[in-house]
Write a protein that holds these residues in place. Sequence first.
Motif, PDB file in Angstrom:
ATOM      1  N   TYR A 187      37.145  -9.484  -2.331  1.00 17.39           N
ATOM      2  CA  TYR A 187      36.957  -9.593  -3.739  1.00 17.39           C
ATOM      3  C   TYR A 187      37.162  -8.608  -4.718  1.00 17.39           C
ATOM      4  CZ  TYR A 187      33.734 -13.031  -1.162  1.00 17.39           C
ATOM      5  OH  TYR A 187      33.292 -13.755  -0.530  1.00 17.39           O
ATOM      6  N   LYS A 188      37.971  -8.824  -5.922  1.00 16.27           N
ATOM      7  CA  LYS A 188      38.247  -7.786  -6.864  1.00 16.27           C
ATOM      8  C   LYS A 188      37.057  -7.326  -7.588  1.00 16.27           C
ATOM      9  CE  LYS A 188      41.188  -6.971 -10.758  1.00 16.27           C
ATOM     10  NZ  LYS A 188      41.143  -5.524 -10.608  1.00 16.27           N
ATOM     11  N   ASP A 217      34.327 -12.723  -8.959  1.00 13.91           N
ATOM     12  CA  ASP A 217      34.649 -13.648  -7.890  1.00 13.91           C
ATOM     13  C   ASP A 217      33.489 -14.120  -7.027  1.00 13.91           C
ATOM     14  OD1 ASP A 217      37.360 -13.062  -8.743  1.00 13.91           O
ATOM     15  OD2 ASP A 217      37.238 -11.096  -7.521  1.00 13.91           O
ATOM     16  N   VAL A 218      32.320 -13.694  -7.038  1.00 13.96           N
ATOM     17  CA  VAL A 218      31.355 -14.120  -5.966  1.00 13.96           C
ATOM     18  C   VAL A 218      30.065 -13.440  -6.484  1.00 13.96           C
ATOM     19  CG1 VAL A 218      31.525 -12.096  -4.590  1.00 13.96           C
ATOM     20  CG2 VAL A 218      30.925 -14.230  -3.608  1.00 13.96           C
ATOM     21  N   VAL A 225      32.866  -7.218   1.401  1.00  5.83           N
ATOM     22  CA  VAL A 225      33.838  -7.094   0.475  1.00  5.83           C
ATOM     23  C   VAL A 225      35.077  -6.852   1.132  1.00  5.83           C
ATOM     24  CG1 VAL A 225      32.461  -6.170  -1.829  1.00  5.83           C
ATOM     25  CG2 VAL A 225      33.677  -4.628  -0.118  1.00  5.83           C
ATOM     26  N   ILE A 274      32.620  -8.214  -8.260  1.00  2.03           N
ATOM     27  CA  ILE A 274      31.437  -8.869  -7.549  1.00  2.03           C
ATOM     28  C   ILE A 274      30.343  -8.859  -8.592  1.00  2.03           C
ATOM     29  CG2 ILE A 274      32.410  -8.705  -5.344  1.00  2.03           C
ATOM     30  CD1 ILE A 274      30.237  -6.084  -5.066  1.00  2.03           C
TER      31      ILE A 274
END
Length: 235
Positions: free
Chosen positions: A3-4, A153-154, A224, A6
């Motif tokens: 992920y970039k 992203d999440v 991550v 979070i």
Amino acid sequence: MLYKRILLKLSGEALMGNKQYGIDAARLAEYAQEIKEVVNLGVEVAIVIGGGNIFRGLAGASNGMDRVQADHMGMLATVINGLALQSALELNGVQTRLQSAIKINEVAEPFIRRRAMRHLEKGRVVIFGGGTGNPYFTTDSAAVLRAIEVEADVILKGTRVDGIYTSDPEKDKTATKFETISFNDVLTKGLKVMDTTAFTLSQENNLPIVVFDMNKKGNLLKIVSGENIGTVVDL
């Protein structure tokens, strides 16, 4: 990194550590170190934290307090926790900004979406306090809303258990863990991940949720990095 950007959702109760209420300095320091490791890898981190270790609006309302007043007290509690986490992160050399949905200009920036995204792009951790700024909405809803707004992203939901189970693993020893589960299955099975408003908002915006044990050292870094930790809720 998997992920970039979070959005880390922490409960206020998590900050209590082994105390009955308030903030455990040791637990706060542990969280700050975990977050620092992720930031050092180039992951952009936004955080929403609850206020249940100080005051919970629903509990106040159940005792006869006006619900709107009680929820505003809960929002202020999240700002207190945000200040504490900000201090712990900065002691670890992590640049941090606290933004509040309630205007408290002396202690926090007002929430401005573009400013928040710019902070993230510069590698600063952004803590969102004050919930959504509105009564009747939980910090789960605030977490999903902010995650969508800053294009995370999440959502990583740190809890005391290592994922989503068929029933409460602290009460039912036969409970089994889901590695992955769909939004629809969570709803049909009646599993408690977030409140319905927050969960539906996440589903409608195709925003995955990972539920994991934040109290186990290294878990945040593993997630991550792409390791299979906790339970992933996705389409």
